[in-house]
Scaffold this active site. Structure first.
Site, PDB file in Angstrom:
ATOM      1  N   CYS A 152      59.984   7.742 -14.108  1.00  0.00           N
ATOM      2  CA  CYS A 152      61.393   8.172 -14.058  1.00  0.00           C
ATOM      3  C   CYS A 152      61.630   9.025 -12.815  1.00  0.00           C
ATOM      4  O   CYS A 152      62.664   8.903 -12.140  1.00  0.00           O
ATOM      5  CB  CYS A 152      61.758   8.960 -15.308  1.00  0.00           C
ATOM      6  N   CYS A 201     101.819  34.336  -9.370  1.00  0.00           N
ATOM      7  CA  CYS A 201     102.664  33.311  -9.984  1.00  0.00           C
ATOM      8  C   CYS A 201     101.822  32.079 -10.275  1.00  0.00           C
ATOM      9  O   CYS A 201     100.633  32.016  -9.945  1.00  0.00           O
ATOM     10  CB  CYS A 201     103.842  32.949  -9.090  1.00  0.00           C
ATOM     11  N   ASP A 212      88.087  15.939 -48.261  1.00  0.00           N
ATOM     12  CA  ASP A 212      86.885  15.791 -49.072  1.00  0.00           C
ATOM     13  C   ASP A 212      87.152  16.444 -50.424  1.00  0.00           C
ATOM     14  O   ASP A 212      87.995  17.328 -50.535  1.00  0.00           O
ATOM     15  CB  ASP A 212      85.709  16.460 -48.361  1.00  0.00           C
TER      16      ASP A 212
END
Length: 811
Positions: A21, A85, A503
């Site tokens: 890998c 702002c 449930d």
């Protein structure tokens, strides 16, 4: 010597299972231009040398992802200072988006916080803070602080506030004499000249110049600095408009005064008044915004500072922040619980109103759980710490509320796009106004006054505050009512629900089942039946298992050992008891290995099921021992909750693994008209998806957050009943701290009220600018009046959000 420049990054990689890998990742990265990568499989890290002019780190991360591996990210919350702002917030977001390694950046103007997701190694927190600082803003990481640090920070904020007030006072003193110019405008003989900016002069021009100059360059120096930082970072905010408008008024007046042009008018009062009014607006806005964050501050104030902890057999008082899991502590009557714990001695009533919103105290005895910041009302409690620091329920609540208040609702994304182009558009309109007025009127001063009014009346703050302030108030209200909402998107989406799946056990019912009936088969005894059942359930943590074990304990029955224990999802449990094969579970499943028994026992079991009780069969060695009936009482509040939901136009659908008879009985008691019975846990999510196919985006799910986790995750909005489960907090969109289904209609009501307030705010903000800018462009608004209106626009939006505090959860 490396053939590449010295640019180097190192970042983690997940998903590698072998050295091959690592070789794949190296190959993939080395294909990129100028990249030389080395992968350490053991450390799971990649070190890369590269030429920054040819490739950026984000491209490397994407290449690793395409190869089937992942680069983990981290999230940090920053406290940002210097924003004036919404355009400032948008500018910082664009800056973060351009930063290599930053995956996501969300800046909330109202809370002055930025939540940044980044790839460690590619970029770090110090680099992010540095980039924000170069744009002219301050940033620091938000972290847990001690009580002393919190007090010191509050003291600094108070000093800063006093300085701001003093600055405004000085500006007001210098501006008030100039306002005499405004009063002179309303002289009957000059009313017809207002539209052209003509007015009488009460003060000598040199005095006007002397009064206006310190306001323009000392008081307003912050505006110039903020405007410069904004322009330098490639954006434009409200400070740019204020600076352009007041500078045009001031410098044109200074020119007229310096050259003694007596036939020309001066507008010193306009520039000074606008600056003073903007300062006043920001002071009031800050004060109002602080009220929107009162929920978190109130929760923080609940944290007890000290605790009495057992040390060598003696209880000593220590800093509550020093407790660790396992410490034994003591809570006297009237004191706050320092951390989450389990009671090991004493009995008392505890006020948990701060946690659940429930006014009635809760009885605590050995084995009960107590939570930090709740108040012991009477008696002495001795407990063992099980959750400290960031792991207490209070800390989790604060974290969830803080994250929700810092998140953005979907509607805010559209507003952000508008705010990003708002200031440049206003500057363009002002230039167009100046040109057209000059062309049609021919008077430079009139054109100048109209352009100044346009610059001053326009304010993106109201747009930027419209959504976040309402979200902050709404989530704070929810927290005080025991309704923890994960983010703003959930708060906006909850109002759209048309179907709610619930449930049965622990949601519609108390979740504390008890054995009510023991029906032995012919030739068997109740003691033998209960003993085998308890043996089989000894390895299970299911609520039904706890009920059987509790009954066996109460009956003082000796429970034999069990071997080869196995759980069969949706059916029951099996094992070997005293060397014999045994089963406990659904009667039909048990009947597979044993006859159903005589008619009397079978009829009794069916009658118990018809009463709404859960019936389980027990068999050993192909012989039926009998049946156990277990009942879970329906919550007193469940029928009312179902009624409220139906009144809101929401269909309630019950879903349970119980048999049809039991499900039908519970559904009738709760007022539920539609239910699914005998649904296995892994099939609940599939049932939710089927309902979603009929009503996309409108299906919610309420459950206990553990067995129902897949269904909760599948729902459009999920509600976890009860705050004791870690899974509930991790999975659910909304956590109802009170074990009360009425929290669901309350949360939906809060969602509706909050979204309604957001829409009101946006209407006010848009209509204000839609009306104000054209009026200013045609000369119907004096610059000073425009400045006052601009200052009041943000205050009105925040104040309107605060009106949301009138919402009540249980009405």
């Amino acid at each position: 010597m490396s053939p590449y420049p010295a640019a180097t990054v190192s970042f983690p990689v997940r998903g590698m299972t072998c050295a091959a890998c690592a070789g794949i990742i190296e190959t993939v990265l080395n294909r990129l231009p100028s990249v030389r990568a080395r992968v350490n499989f053991v450390a799971e890290r990649v070190q890369v040398e590269f030429d920054g002019a040819q490739v950026n780190p984000q491209a490397m991360v994407e290449a690793v992802g395409k190869a089937g591996f992942s680069v983990p990210s981290e999230t940090v919350t920053l406290k940002v200072s210097g924003m004036t702002c919404a355009a400032c917030a948008s500018g910082i977001e664009r800056l973060l988006a351009r930063t290599p390694g930053v995956l996501y950046g969300n800046v909330n103007f109202a809370s002055a916080k930025a939540r940044v997701e980044y790839t460690p190694g590619v970029v770090d927190i110090a680099d992010i803070v540095s980039r924000i600082a170069k744009a002219g803003f301050g940033a620091e990481e938000v972290r847990e602080i001690s009580a002393a640090e919190a007090e010191a920070r509050e003291a600094r904020e108070r000093i800063k506030w006093r300085k701001e007030v003093a600055l405004f006072a000085v500006s007001s003193i210098l501006t008030l004499p100039l306002l005499a110019q405004m009063f002179a405008m309303f002289d009957v003989s000059t009313l017809d000249q207002i539209g052209q900016g003509h007015h009488s002069e009460v003060l000598p021009r040199w005095l006007q110049f002397a009064l206006a100059t310190p306001v323009q360059f000392w008081i307003a120096s912050r505006f110039y600095k903020a405007a410069w930082n904004s322009v330098r970072s490639g954006s434009a905010n409200m400070d740019v408009l204020v600076v352009l408008g007041t500078s045009m008024a001031y410098f044109s007046s200074a020119f007229v005064t310096a050259f003694g042009l007596s036939d020309q008018h001066v507008y010193f009062e306009a520039s000074a008044s606008i600056i003073t009014l903007v300062l006043l607006g920001r002071l009031l806005e800050t004060r109002a915004k602080n009220r929107t964050t009162s929920a978190i501050r109130a929760l923080l104030d609940l944290k007890p500072k000290t605790a009495r902890v057992e040390r060598d057999g003696v209880f000593v008082e220590v800093d509550a922040g020093t407790l660790v899991v396992g410490d034994v502590f003591q809570v006297a009557a009237g004191e706050s619980v320092p951390v989450d714990g389990e009671v090991i001695g004493g009995r008392s009533s505890v006020d948990e109103a701060m946690l659940s919103g429930e006014s009635l105290p809760v009885l605590k005895a050995p084995g009960s759980r107590i939570f930090a910041a709740t108040i012991n009302q009477n008696g002495m409690l001795r407990a063992r710490a099980i959750g400290v620091g960031a792991d207490t329920m209070l800390a989790r609540i604060i974290r969830m509320v803080d994250e929700a208040q810092g998140s953005k609702a979907p509607i805010q994304r559209h507003v952000d796009k508008i705010a990003a182009v708002f200031v440049p558009a206003v500057v363009a309109i002002a230039l167009l106004t100046f040109g057209l007025t000059l062309a049609f009127d021919g008077a430079v001063q009139t054109a100048l006054v109209h352009a100044i009014a346009v610059l001053v009346i326009a304010c993106p703050c109201a747009l930027g505050l419209a959504t976040p302030t309402a979200i902050m108030v709404g989530t704070g209200l929810g927290a005080r009512a025991g309704i923890l909402i994960r983010n703003a998107e959930v708060l906006e989406r909850a109002r759209c629900l048309k179907t709610l799946v619930v449930d049965k056990t622990g949601t519609l019912t108390d979740g504390k089942p008890e054995v009510t009936d023991i029906v032995p088969a012919a030739g068997e005894t109740g003691e033998r039946l209960l003993a085998v059942a308890a043996a089989l359930e000894a390895g299970s943590d299911h609520p039904l298992a706890r009920a059987i074990l509790k009954k066996a304990e109460e009956s003082a029955i000796a429970v034999p050992a069990v071997e080869a224990f196995e759980t069969i999802p949706g059916e029951g449990v099996s094992g070997r008891v005293e060397g014999a094969s045994a089963r406990l579970g659904a009667p039909a499943w048990v009947a597979e290995i044993a006859p159903a028994g005589e008619a009397s026992a079978r009829n009794a079991a069916e009658a118990l099921q018809a009463e709404g009780k859960t019936v389980v069969g027990v068999a050993i060695e192909n012989r039926l021992l009998g049946y156990l009936a277990i009942a879970d009482r329906i919550r007193e509040s469940s029928p009312e909750a179902v009624h409220r939901l139906r009144a809101m136009g929401i269909e309630v659908v019950m879903m349970t693994g119980d048999n049809r008879h039991t499900a039908d009985a519970i559904a009738k008691q709760a007022g539920v008209q539609r239910f699914f019975s005998e649904v296995l846990p892994h099939n609940k999510a599939e049932e939710v998806r089927r309902l979603q196919a009929a009503t996309p985006g409108q299906v919610g799910m309420a459950g206990d957050g553990i067995n129902d986790a897949p269904a909760l995750a599948a729902a459009d909005v999920s509600f976890a009943i009860g705050a004791g489960s870690d899974v509930a907090i991790d999975v659910a969109d909304v956590v109802l701290v009170r074990n009360d289904l009425r929290g669901v209609p309350a949360a939906i009501s809060l969602s509706t009220a909050t979204v309604r307030k957001i829409r009101q705010n946006l209407f006010f903000a848009f209509i204000y600018n839609a009306l104000g800018i054209p009026l200013a462009a045609v000369g119907l608004l004096n610059p000073v009046v425009a400045g006052a209106a601009m200052a009041l626009s943000s205050i009105s939006v925040v104040s309107n959000s605060l009106l949301l505090n009138r919402w009540k959860p249980w009405r």
